[in-house]
Every structure is written in C-alpha cells, then in structure tokens.
Design an enzyme around this catalytic site. Structure first.
Site, PDB file in Angstrom:
ATOM      1  CG  ASP A 212      -7.396   4.383  -4.562  1.00 59.53           C
ATOM      2  OD1 ASP A 212      -8.596   4.309  -4.944  1.00 59.53           O
ATOM      3  OD2 ASP A 212      -6.541   3.555  -4.922  1.00 59.53           O
TER       4      ASP A 212
ATOM      5  CD  GLU B 119      -2.912  -0.935  -0.236  1.00 59.67           C
ATOM      6  OE1 GLU B 119      -2.925   0.149  -0.841  1.00 59.67           O
ATOM      7  OE2 GLU B 119      -3.515  -1.939  -0.654  1.00 59.67           O
TER       8      GLU B 119
ATOM      9  CE1 TYR C 256      -6.479   3.188  -0.756  1.00 63.73           C
ATOM     10  CE2 TYR C 256      -4.159   3.275  -0.149  1.00 63.73           C
ATOM     11  CZ  TYR C 256      -5.202   2.672  -0.835  1.00 63.73           C
ATOM     12  OH  TYR C 256      -4.948   1.545  -1.568  1.00 63.73           O
TER      13      TYR C 256
HETATM   14  N1  ADE Z   1      -4.017   0.113  -5.437  1.00 63.53           N
HETATM   15  C1  ADE Z   1      -3.763   0.346  -4.151  1.00 63.53           C
HETATM   16  N2  ADE Z   1      -3.909  -0.748  -3.414  1.00 63.53           N
HETATM   17  C2  ADE Z   1      -4.254  -1.734  -4.260  1.00 63.53           C
HETATM   18  C3  ADE Z   1      -4.538  -3.096  -4.107  1.00 63.53           C
HETATM   19  N3  ADE Z   1      -4.462  -3.661  -2.921  1.00 63.53           N
HETATM   20  N4  ADE Z   1      -4.887  -3.776  -5.197  1.00 63.53           N
HETATM   21  C4  ADE Z   1      -4.937  -3.168  -6.394  1.00 63.53           C
HETATM   22  N5  ADE Z   1      -4.678  -1.906  -6.610  1.00 63.53           N
HETATM   23  C5  ADE Z   1      -4.330  -1.180  -5.556  1.00 63.53           C
END
Ligand code: ADE
Length: 379
Positions: A159, A58, A141
């Site tokens: 996001d 993340e 987030y």
């Molecule tokens: N963008 C941010 N976190 C994500 C996730 N876990 N899977 C796919 N896209 C992402």
C-alpha cells in the site's frame, strides 16, 4: 575482485541481499514488538485475530488513516459484530455506518463480500489469497493483508506506506505508480515477507511508514532500518519516493437545492451506479450548463421535479476534492409554492427525521449549513 577503494570502506557496500532481508525482518519485528499501537482489530498478546475484524479494518483503512478509522470501526463492529450480521444487514444501514468515511464503494463491496462469505464459505472468511481475491472489492493488497494478518500466511502486501518504506530502503527513484516500479515493489515485498510472523511483519512495515518513515519529516534517527537504508545512505530520503504523476483534477460546479414545503425538505436517492450511488441528497444540479444562477436553478427544478419554486437564496459554498475532480458546491434555499412532485422523485422530511438516510460528506455539510441557517433565522 573488489576495488581497493571499496575494500577500504566495507561498511558502505550493500550487504548480501539475503543477509540484508534477514536483518530487515529481525529489526522490524523487534521494533514492532516495542512500538506497535494497540488497535482494536489487532489480536491481544496470546490471542488469535478475528478474521472478520481484520477484513472490516482493511476495507476501512484503504486510503484512510488509522485515527480516522478508529471510531467508525468501533461503531461498525458494535452494530454488526459478525460476518453473518453484516451479510443480513440492510444496505442503507451499512452505508449509514460508513457515513463520513468516504469511498462508499468500499462499504457496498464489503457488504457483498460478507454475503459471498456466508453463501460460499459457510460464514468463515477464507484464508487463501486466491479465494480472498474472488470476493467483491478484494484486490491483491486486501487479500495479502487478510491472509497474513488473520491467518499468518506469508502473503505480501503493498500500500502507500509499504511503497514508501521499500522505495527508500532500496532507493527506487522512479514514480511509484509506474507499472514496472509497482512490479518491482511487489517482488521486493514478496521477498521480504517471512514465513514466521508474516502478519506482524506486514503490519510492522505499515506501522513504520505511518509513524517513522513518514511522507514529510521522516525521523530516520528513530528508524530501526536506518543502517540498511539505501536512501539514507545516499542522502535522498526527502526526494524518495518520487510522487505519482497525476493528472490535474478537473474543476466542476454543483448546486445543492434545499427545497422547503410546509416545514419539510425534499430528499432524493442517487442512482445505483456512479459516484455516491444509492446515497441520499437534497436535489443537486451537477454541472448545470444553462444559467448557473438562482433563475437557472428554478427552471432546472421545475423541469426535473415538477415543482414551482421561489427564487432561491444562497446559503454558502464549499469545495470538495475527489480523486479526479475539484467540486465547488453552492448551497441554495428555496420554497416550493406549487406543483405536484414527480412520482418517486423523493421524500419530504423534517430535518430532525433524516438520521436513517445515508448522506455523502458534501450533502452532510449542506444539511449542516441549512440547519445553521434555520437556527439563526428562528433566533
Ligand atoms: N493500514 C492498513 N492496514 C493497516 C494495519 N493493519 N495496521 C496499520 N495500518 C494499516
């Protein structure tokens, strides 16, 4: 009482909000089960996710696409497989692993978060949003993503992908960065996230945004939410979301100076605060206000480094875009003919011996230009 017209077209009436939320969850989860990408931080079927891997992913995925992150994630986890390994690592080594991904503050924050997890949580990534929010670099987030994906807590996330999907689903026609619109989007995300499979649901929304409900050219014909999408019903998919109102970036000019002495080059570490903090570079004149030419640069180098240089030769230039600035970099090569380098002003290194130093992208590019030039000079 519904009007006659409304009664005659019942399928165009928005369904009751709760029934609609149920439908959205069911369809999205089913779609996710069939279409999700296999990603190295996602748990394999029947297995629990590793919260450390979720936290690292993340951090890397903020403002960065999955395809870009994949090789970095694998290398990072190979080098630092546990939260304790990261906490014990040297900051320069962490930055080296991040080199090329950009937004290096994320790497420093992640490193500090690992230390805090070891110190305060016995090396276990916390599972509560309020605890996660106290970690360096963890905002609403990331806290929601880790709590839901790693621990199955029904925490919402918002996001760019989620904002786009929600703005279309609920036809929100104001700029998505406006504070009251953000508030509405967070509330919608909170109302939608289910208590069963919240992590899969959150990832499904992001996945839909990445694969189907894309910014340009969404494929509504393949969308599991097409029949409940307000933007599609109103034929407004291409005009929603309304982009954020950004100030135009400021144009600035920086000069990177490769200084050679006895076959080695001068490298310096940037200060501990500001852009690209603690990363390495060749001496760089930022917004040189006097004479931004070869002679201006030699004067700058003498004042700053106490080195006397030959008139620099221009190797090339390129543009680097940051959030707020368009930076034009010019790259120069010169030789130090005399002078004693100011103490602690930098290190002389052969170009084969800089692999342990973390460089931000523009400096990597400048080093590449220098290597190309030297190769051709020799050849
Ligand atoms: N963008 C941010 N976190 C994500 C996730 N876990 N899977 C796919 N896209 C992402």
């Amino acid at each position: 009482m519904p009007t006659t017209a409304a009664r005659s077209r019942p399928e165009t009436r928005p369904p009751d909000a709760r029934a609609r939320a149920r439908r959205v969850r069911q369809r999205l989860l089913k779609w996710y089960d069939e279409h999700q990408r296999r990603l190295p931080w996602r748990a394999r079927p029947g297995q629990a996710p590793d919260p450390y891997r979720v936290l690292v992913s993340e951090a890397m995925l903020q403002q960065t696409q999955v395809a870009t992150v994949l090789p970095y994630f694998d290398r990072f986890i190979d080098a630092l497989p546990t939260v304790r390994d990261l906490a014990d690592a040297d900051e320069q080594a962490v930055l080296r692993l991040w080199q090329g991904l950009g937004y290096y503050r994320r790497a420093r924050n992640l490193h500090a978060a690992a230390k805090a997890i070891v110190l305060t949580h016995g090396g276990q990534v916390p599972d509560r949003v309020d605890q996660l929010l106290k970690l360096p670099g963890v905002g609403r987030y990331t806290a929601g993503a880790v709590a839901s994906i790693a621990f199955d807590k029904p925490a919402p996330i918002l996001d760019g992908n989620v904002a786009r999907v929600l703005a279309r689903l609920f036809l929100i026609e104001q700029p998505v960065d406006a504070p009251d619109v953000r508030k509405t989007l967070w509330r919608l995300a909170e109302e939608l996230v289910p208590s069963a499979r919240p992590g899969d649901f959150n990832q499904a929304v992001m996945e839909l945004g990445a694969l189907v409900c894309t910014k340009a050219g969404p494929t509504c014909s393949a969308c599991p939410l097409a029949t409940v999408c307000d933007a599609l019903r109103a034929d407004r998919v291409s005009s929603v979301p309304v982009p954020a109102r950004r100030k135009a970036p400021v144009a600035v000019q920086h000069h990177i100076l490769a200084i050679e002495r006895n076959g080695r080059f001068l490298f310096e570490q940037r200060p501990a605060d500001g852009l690209w903090s603690n990363m390495w570079q060749m001496p760089t004149a930022e917004n040189l206000s006097l004479r931004a030419d070869a002679h201006g640069l030699t004067g700058w180098a003498t004042r700053r480094l106490n080195l006397v240089l030959n008139v620099p030769k221009r190797l090339g230039s390129f543009t680097h875009q940051t959030t707020h600035r368009t930076i034009r970099f010019r790259v120069w090569l010169s030789t130090a003919t005399s002078g004693r380098l100011r103490p602690r002003a930098g290190r002389w290194r052969g170009l084969g011996g800089v692999d342990d130093l973390p460089f931000a992208n523009p400096q990597l590019r400048a080093v590449g230009m220098l290597k190309d030039h030297l190769t051709h000079r020799r050849g």
